[in-house]
Write a protein that holds these residues in place. Structure first.
Motif, PDB file in Angstrom:
ATOM      1  N   TYR A   1       0.943  -1.240   0.210  1.00  0.00           N
ATOM      2  CA  TYR A   1       0.179  -0.125  -0.296  1.00  0.00           C
ATOM      3  C   TYR A   1       1.180   1.166  -0.001  1.00  0.00           C
ATOM      4  O   TYR A   1       0.606   2.497  -0.896  1.00  0.00           O
ATOM      5  N   VAL A   2       1.867   1.426   0.776  1.00  0.00           N
ATOM      6  CA  VAL A   2       3.385   2.492   0.852  1.00  0.00           C
ATOM      7  C   VAL A   2       3.732   2.750  -0.705  1.00  0.00           C
ATOM      8  O   VAL A   2       3.431   3.282  -1.366  1.00  0.00           O
ATOM      9  N   ASP A   3       3.825   1.262  -0.869  1.00  0.00           N
ATOM     10  CA  ASP A   3       4.504   1.549  -2.340  1.00  0.00           C
ATOM     11  C   ASP A   3       3.239   2.569  -3.008  1.00  0.00           C
ATOM     12  O   ASP A   3       4.310   3.316  -4.498  1.00  0.00           O
ATOM     13  N   SER A   4       2.436   1.442  -3.554  1.00  0.00           N
ATOM     14  CA  SER A   4       1.581   1.866  -4.069  1.00  0.00           C
ATOM     15  C   SER A   4       1.390   3.614  -4.123  1.00  0.00           C
ATOM     16  O   SER A   4       0.620   4.033  -5.272  1.00  0.00           O
ATOM     17  N   ASN A   5       1.190   4.480  -2.865  1.00  0.00           N
ATOM     18  CA  ASN A   5       0.182   4.870  -2.623  1.00  0.00           C
ATOM     19  C   ASN A   5       1.045   6.501  -2.167  1.00  0.00           C
ATOM     20  O   ASN A   5       0.301   7.709  -1.773  1.00  0.00           O
ATOM     21  N   PHE A   6       2.423   6.241  -2.703  1.00  0.00           N
ATOM     22  CA  PHE A   6       2.957   7.026  -2.022  1.00  0.00           C
ATOM     23  C   PHE A   6       3.913   7.718  -2.943  1.00  0.00           C
ATOM     24  O   PHE A   6       4.681   6.424  -3.774  1.00  0.00           O
ATOM     25  N   ASP A   7       4.579   8.745  -3.038  1.00  0.00           N
ATOM     26  CA  ASP A   7       5.522   8.714  -3.295  1.00  0.00           C
ATOM     27  C   ASP A   7       7.088   8.606  -3.214  1.00  0.00           C
ATOM     28  O   ASP A   7       6.767   7.942  -1.914  1.00  0.00           O
ATOM     29  N   GLY A   8       8.306   8.545  -4.345  1.00  0.00           N
ATOM     30  CA  GLY A   8       9.682   7.611  -3.426  1.00  0.00           C
ATOM     31  C   GLY A   8       9.604   6.510  -4.576  1.00  0.00           C
ATOM     32  O   GLY A   8       9.295   6.589  -4.861  1.00  0.00           O
ATOM     33  N   PRO A   9      10.804   6.799  -4.352  1.00  0.00           N
ATOM     34  CA  PRO A   9      10.983   5.114  -5.282  1.00  0.00           C
ATOM     35  C   PRO A   9      10.483   3.942  -5.480  1.00  0.00           C
ATOM     36  O   PRO A   9      10.144   2.990  -4.236  1.00  0.00           O
ATOM     37  N   SER A  10      10.379   3.900  -6.452  1.00  0.00           N
ATOM     38  CA  SER A  10       9.108   2.385  -6.515  1.00  0.00           C
ATOM     39  C   SER A  10      10.036   0.925  -5.694  1.00  0.00           C
ATOM     40  O   SER A  10      11.065   0.727  -6.582  1.00  0.00           O
ATOM     41  N   LEU A  11       9.538  -0.279  -5.368  1.00  0.00           N
ATOM     42  CA  LEU A  11       9.977  -1.312  -4.603  1.00  0.00           C
ATOM     43  C   LEU A  11       9.340  -1.890  -5.520  1.00  0.00           C
ATOM     44  O   LEU A  11       9.263  -3.325  -4.822  1.00  0.00           O
ATOM     45  N   LEU A  12       9.112  -2.418  -6.333  1.00  0.00           N
ATOM     46  CA  LEU A  12       8.365  -2.975  -7.446  1.00  0.00           C
ATOM     47  C   LEU A  12       8.913  -2.848  -8.331  1.00  0.00           C
ATOM     48  O   LEU A  12       8.340  -1.948  -9.282  1.00  0.00           O
ATOM     49  N   PRO A  13       9.297  -4.455  -9.257  1.00  0.00           N
ATOM     50  CA  PRO A  13      10.066  -3.889 -10.828  1.00  0.00           C
ATOM     51  C   PRO A  13       8.331  -3.843 -11.752  1.00  0.00           C
ATOM     52  O   PRO A  13       7.580  -4.576 -10.835  1.00  0.00           O
ATOM     53  N   HIS A  14       8.828  -2.934 -12.612  1.00  0.00           N
ATOM     54  CA  HIS A  14       7.910  -3.225 -13.822  1.00  0.00           C
ATOM     55  C   HIS A  14       7.708  -5.011 -14.603  1.00  0.00           C
ATOM     56  O   HIS A  14       6.734  -5.277 -15.242  1.00  0.00           O
ATOM     57  N   ASP A  15       9.335  -5.383 -14.528  1.00  0.00           N
ATOM     58  CA  ASP A  15       9.238  -6.104 -15.540  1.00  0.00           C
ATOM     59  C   ASP A  15       8.226  -7.727 -14.634  1.00  0.00           C
ATOM     60  O   ASP A  15       8.469  -8.097 -13.664  1.00  0.00           O
ATOM     61  N   HIS A  16       7.992  -8.042 -16.315  1.00  0.00           N
ATOM     62  CA  HIS A  16       6.934  -9.073 -15.869  1.00  0.00           C
ATOM     63  C   HIS A  16       7.007 -10.302 -14.700  1.00  0.00           C
ATOM     64  O   HIS A  16       6.484 -10.890 -13.634  1.00  0.00           O
ATOM     65  N   ALA A  17       8.512 -10.998 -14.938  1.00  0.00           N
ATOM     66  CA  ALA A  17       9.361 -12.275 -14.304  1.00  0.00           C
ATOM     67  C   ALA A  17       9.864 -11.776 -13.495  1.00  0.00           C
ATOM     68  O   ALA A  17       9.492 -12.305 -11.749  1.00  0.00           O
ATOM     69  N   LYS A  18       9.986 -10.838 -13.270  1.00  0.00           N
ATOM     70  CA  LYS A  18      10.171 -10.439 -11.718  1.00  0.00           C
ATOM     71  C   LYS A  18       8.816  -9.911 -10.145  1.00  0.00           C
ATOM     72  O   LYS A  18       9.379 -10.226  -9.611  1.00  0.00           O
ATOM     73  N   LYS A  19       8.372  -9.000 -10.928  1.00  0.00           N
ATOM     74  CA  LYS A  19       7.177  -9.410 -10.570  1.00  0.00           C
ATOM     75  C   LYS A  19       5.999 -10.324 -10.484  1.00  0.00           C
ATOM     76  O   LYS A  19       5.631 -10.727  -8.771  1.00  0.00           O
ATOM     77  N   GLU A  20       6.678 -11.595 -11.125  1.00  0.00           N
ATOM     78  CA  GLU A  20       5.955 -12.447 -10.849  1.00  0.00           C
ATOM     79  C   GLU A  20       6.921 -13.721  -9.291  1.00  0.00           C
ATOM     80  O   GLU A  20       6.094 -14.633  -8.253  1.00  0.00           O
ATOM     81  N   PHE A  21       8.038 -13.330  -9.589  1.00  0.00           N
ATOM     82  CA  PHE A  21       8.822 -13.449  -8.943  1.00  0.00           C
ATOM     83  C   PHE A  21       8.950 -13.661  -7.356  1.00  0.00           C
ATOM     84  O   PHE A  21       8.545 -13.754  -6.207  1.00  0.00           O
ATOM     85  N   ALA A  22       8.550 -11.943  -7.562  1.00  0.00           N
ATOM     86  CA  ALA A  22       8.237 -11.084  -6.425  1.00  0.00           C
ATOM     87  C   ALA A  22       7.107 -11.958  -5.602  1.00  0.00           C
ATOM     88  O   ALA A  22       6.778 -11.730  -3.913  1.00  0.00           O
ATOM     89  N   GLU A  23       5.406 -11.934  -6.042  1.00  0.00           N
ATOM     90  CA  GLU A  23       4.692 -12.985  -5.369  1.00  0.00           C
ATOM     91  C   GLU A  23       4.958 -14.198  -5.146  1.00  0.00           C
ATOM     92  O   GLU A  23       4.217 -13.918  -3.933  1.00  0.00           O
TER      93      GLU A  23
END
Length: 237
Positions: A96-118
């Motif tokens: 929630y904090v990563d999605s709703n506040f400014d600052g460096p993103s803490l989840l990548p846009h890359d699909h493979a990385k996002k899937e592995f993150a989950e």
């Protein structure tokens, strides 16, 4: 992202008056020694939200009644008071904090990385329970495979020393617990979680260079004393 040398207030306890709740101030309620709350605290720091999210420490051993009654009925930390509502559960809260506040993103846009993150974030509860229950058994046999799982995961991407290459919510989800397990297992059971796990050793070393994390750490001696005084359960609260 450099951390600000922040002076945190004394934790609020049963004798403390509540802050002016739901007055438009965004508040992150934590305990200074709770690993679940530490996840949210690191996220807030890394994104540089010192002025936007106020940290409010709570004394979990003598918690104020108003916290359960007026803030978070679950009566746990962390919780975030934001825009007239309260968000809890540390893994939901850091997203929630990563999605709703400014600052460096803490989840990548890359699909493979996002899937592995989950996948890795979903494994955190299993990891914690496996290691935790091994304290009363054969640590190498029971907890070893859980640490091997992390070692293997750290081989997946080679564009940096962290789980997704670059520092992310995955590292934040694991480090508070790995920190405690490393200290406790070494001091009390003479088990080195990094032995034969070079990637894990380097990951711990690299995370410890991040100021946003360093300021949230509990003194290792205090962790061991907490265990001796209250039992293993208090490594996790």
């Amino acid at each position: 992202m450099a951390a600000v040398n922040e002076h945190l207030p004394t934790p609020l306890d049963a004798t403390s008056e509540p802050p002016p709740l739901f007055d438009g101030t965004t508040r992150l309620y934590i305990s200074l020694s709770c690993p679940f709350a530490q996840r949210a605290w690191i996220t807030r720091n890394y994104k540089g939200l010192y002025d936007k999210i106020k940290v409010v420490p709570i004394n979990l051993q003598n918690r104020p009644a108003w916290y359960k009654e007026k803030v978070y009925p679950e009566n746990k930390v962390p919780s975030l008071e934001h825009n007239g509502k309260v968000i809890g559960e540390s893994l939901d809260l850091i997203k929630y904090v990563d999605s709703n506040f400014d600052g460096p993103s803490l989840l990548p846009h890359d699909h493979a990385k996002k899937e592995f993150a989950e996948e890795l974030i979903a494994y955190t509860d299993t990891f914690n329970k496996t290691v935790f229950t091994s304290f009363k058994g054969d640590v190498a046999k029971e907890a070893g495979p859980a640490f091997d799982h992390l070692e293997k995961a750290l081989h997946k991407f080679d564009d940096g020393p962290f789980f997704l290459g670059q520092f992310s919510l995955v590292d934040i989800a694991y480090i508070p617990f790995v920190e405690r397990f490393q200290v406790f297992l070494s001091a009390e059971l003479n088990y080195d979680i990094t032995a034969g796990r070079p990637k894990l050793a380097r990951w711990i070393e690299e995370v410890n260079k991040i100021d946003a994390y360093k300021v949230t750490k509990t003194d290792p001696k205090e962790l061991v004393e907490l265990y001796k005084a209250r039992g293993t359960i208090h490594l996790l609260h």
